[in-house]
Write an enzyme that holds these catalytic residues in place. Sequence first.
Site, PDB file in Angstrom:
ATOM      1  N   ASP A   1     -98.377  24.270 -21.615  1.00 50.27           N
ATOM      2  CA  ASP A   1     -97.082  24.353 -21.508  1.00 50.27           C
ATOM      3  C   ASP A   1     -96.454  25.253 -22.300  1.00 50.27           C
ATOM      4  O   ASP A   1     -95.068  25.954 -22.143  1.00 50.27           O
ATOM      5  CB  ASP A   1     -96.252  23.146 -21.410  1.00 50.27           C
ATOM      6  CG  ASP A   1     -96.296  22.426 -22.887  1.00 50.27           C
ATOM      7  OD1 ASP A   1     -96.947  22.921 -23.826  1.00 50.27           O
ATOM      8  OD2 ASP A   1     -95.728  21.425 -23.223  1.00 50.27           O
ATOM      9  N   SER A   2     -97.464  26.016 -23.178  1.00 50.09           N
ATOM     10  CA  SER A   2     -96.775  27.124 -23.944  1.00 50.09           C
ATOM     11  C   SER A   2     -96.338  28.566 -22.990  1.00 50.09           C
ATOM     12  O   SER A   2     -95.560  29.238 -23.454  1.00 50.09           O
ATOM     13  CB  SER A   2     -98.137  27.490 -24.786  1.00 50.09           C
ATOM     14  OG  SER A   2     -99.382  27.801 -24.040  1.00 50.09           O
TER      15      SER A   2
ATOM     16  N   ASP B   1    -101.647  20.951 -18.820  1.00 46.99           N
ATOM     17  CA  ASP B   1    -100.707  20.161 -19.629  1.00 46.99           C
ATOM     18  C   ASP B   1     -99.812  19.414 -18.915  1.00 46.99           C
ATOM     19  O   ASP B   1     -99.271  19.738 -18.006  1.00 46.99           O
ATOM     20  CB  ASP B   1     -99.668  21.389 -20.776  1.00 46.99           C
ATOM     21  CG  ASP B   1    -100.072  21.241 -22.216  1.00 46.99           C
ATOM     22  OD1 ASP B   1    -100.659  20.247 -22.347  1.00 46.99           O
ATOM     23  OD2 ASP B   1     -99.889  22.191 -22.844  1.00 46.99           O
TER      24      ASP B   1
ATOM     25  N   LYS C   1    -103.698  16.962 -20.319  1.00 42.70           N
ATOM     26  CA  LYS C   1    -103.665  17.025 -21.802  1.00 42.70           C
ATOM     27  C   LYS C   1    -101.974  16.597 -21.911  1.00 42.70           C
ATOM     28  O   LYS C   1    -101.151  16.673 -21.264  1.00 42.70           O
ATOM     29  CB  LYS C   1    -103.522  18.316 -22.488  1.00 42.70           C
ATOM     30  CG  LYS C   1    -103.361  18.314 -24.005  1.00 42.70           C
ATOM     31  CD  LYS C   1    -103.674  19.524 -24.867  1.00 42.70           C
ATOM     32  CE  LYS C   1    -102.749  20.650 -24.517  1.00 42.70           C
ATOM     33  NZ  LYS C   1    -101.430  20.497 -25.324  1.00 42.70           N
TER      34      LYS C   1
ATOM     35  N   GLU D   1     -99.000  15.011 -25.079  1.00 42.88           N
ATOM     36  CA  GLU D   1     -98.790  15.113 -26.513  1.00 42.88           C
ATOM     37  C   GLU D   1     -98.398  13.656 -27.070  1.00 42.88           C
ATOM     38  O   GLU D   1     -97.661  12.876 -26.369  1.00 42.88           O
ATOM     39  CB  GLU D   1     -97.929  16.068 -26.976  1.00 42.88           C
ATOM     40  CG  GLU D   1     -98.079  17.240 -26.765  1.00 42.88           C
ATOM     41  CD  GLU D   1     -97.148  18.443 -26.980  1.00 42.88           C
ATOM     42  OE1 GLU D   1     -95.777  17.861 -27.607  1.00 42.88           O
ATOM     43  OE2 GLU D   1     -96.983  19.479 -26.577  1.00 42.88           O
TER      44      GLU D   1
ATOM     45  N   GLU E   1    -103.065  20.032 -34.027  1.00 46.82           N
ATOM     46  CA  GLU E   1    -102.278  21.353 -34.277  1.00 46.82           C
ATOM     47  C   GLU E   1    -101.751  21.173 -35.511  1.00 46.82           C
ATOM     48  O   GLU E   1    -100.724  20.180 -35.937  1.00 46.82           O
ATOM     49  CB  GLU E   1    -101.370  21.374 -32.976  1.00 46.82           C
ATOM     50  CG  GLU E   1    -100.281  22.645 -33.151  1.00 46.82           C
ATOM     51  CD  GLU E   1     -99.632  23.240 -31.859  1.00 46.82           C
ATOM     52  OE1 GLU E   1     -99.913  22.663 -30.841  1.00 46.82           O
ATOM     53  OE2 GLU E   1     -98.741  24.103 -31.993  1.00 46.82           O
TER      54      GLU E   1
HETATM   55  O1  KIV Z   1     -99.416  24.553 -24.667  1.00 46.50           O
HETATM   56  C1  KIV Z   1    -100.352  25.069 -25.242  1.00 46.50           C
HETATM   57  O2  KIV Z   1    -100.803  26.108 -25.199  1.00 46.50           O
HETATM   58  C2  KIV Z   1    -100.959  24.005 -26.228  1.00 46.50           C
HETATM   59  C3  KIV Z   1    -102.196  24.780 -27.034  1.00 46.50           C
HETATM   60  C4  KIV Z   1    -101.367  25.492 -28.121  1.00 46.50           C
HETATM   61  C5  KIV Z   1    -102.861  23.674 -27.784  1.00 46.50           C
HETATM   62  O3  KIV Z   1    -100.755  23.275 -26.237  1.00 46.50           O
END
Ligand code: KIV
Length: 275
Positions: free
Chosen positions: A44-45, A83, A113, A115, A182
């Site tokens: 989600d970056s 994510d 993924k 959090e 992280e």
């Molecule tokens: O969103 C992302 O790119 C991430 C990584 C930095 C682990 O969660």
Amino acid sequence: MKNSVLTIQKQKDEHDKITMLTAYDYSMAKLIDSSGVNSILVGDSLGMVMLGYKDTLSVTMEDMIHHTKAVCRGTENALVVADMPFMSYQTSVYDAVCNAGRLIKEGGAQAVKLEGGVAFAPHIRAIVEASIPVVAHIGLTPQSVNAFGGFKVQGKTMEGAQRLLDDARAVEEAGAFCVVLECVPAALASYISDRLSIPTIGIGAGAGCDGQVLVYQDMLKMFSDYKPKFVKHFADIGQGMKDAFASYISEVKAGTFPSHEHIFEISEDIIGILQ
Ligand code: KIV
């Protein structure tokens, strides 16, 4: 060979470091996949590096599905992890399972993924029970930026370090097949990695993790808004792109591009009889 949850676990068991990079579109996924990386994360970056938001909070399920589909079309071998965006799983265990399912069914990812540690163990367990592999993400969890009061290293105090260890154990126990650490002090990340049977993937967590992940724009110096301490520039592709754009502009202005090799021909006779 297509990577899977089994090949990732085997790498931990055989002390073969796991490599993960982000990708958000087809062309980049193809390039990264062909490099032999073990896993591609549609992070989600993308909210920050692709869409220009100041954090990841505005990213939607539709954004994630759209980008995950593109990445999957460009990936043959790497394990694709998508994510779960902010508020796609925090609201309930039910929402977590439904939205994880969408990333698999509609996006085509092989795993999701999310959090969170102890508090999200029930969500992880339910998603895993729905046969969807989960990567957990603890430490600095960017979706909690407002709760943390900024992007800060986690686990530096006695309580913080214990909380992180408890989170790591909780996500493993809930069935996550892997956990991202992280912005965690390196010695603590090593300690946790040695005590888990599932692999740890570090970002800002030192070399003692079982693998590493980076955002590709960071490692290629394509994102210049800021540089986190843990980022290494493996190449300056950003400058390479700027140089290429400048050459394009000057060649167009000079009339040297396009040249003969870039044009399509037509017989002079046809041009001659045009009215
Ligand atoms: O969103 C992302 O790119 C991430 C990584 C930095 C682990 O969660």
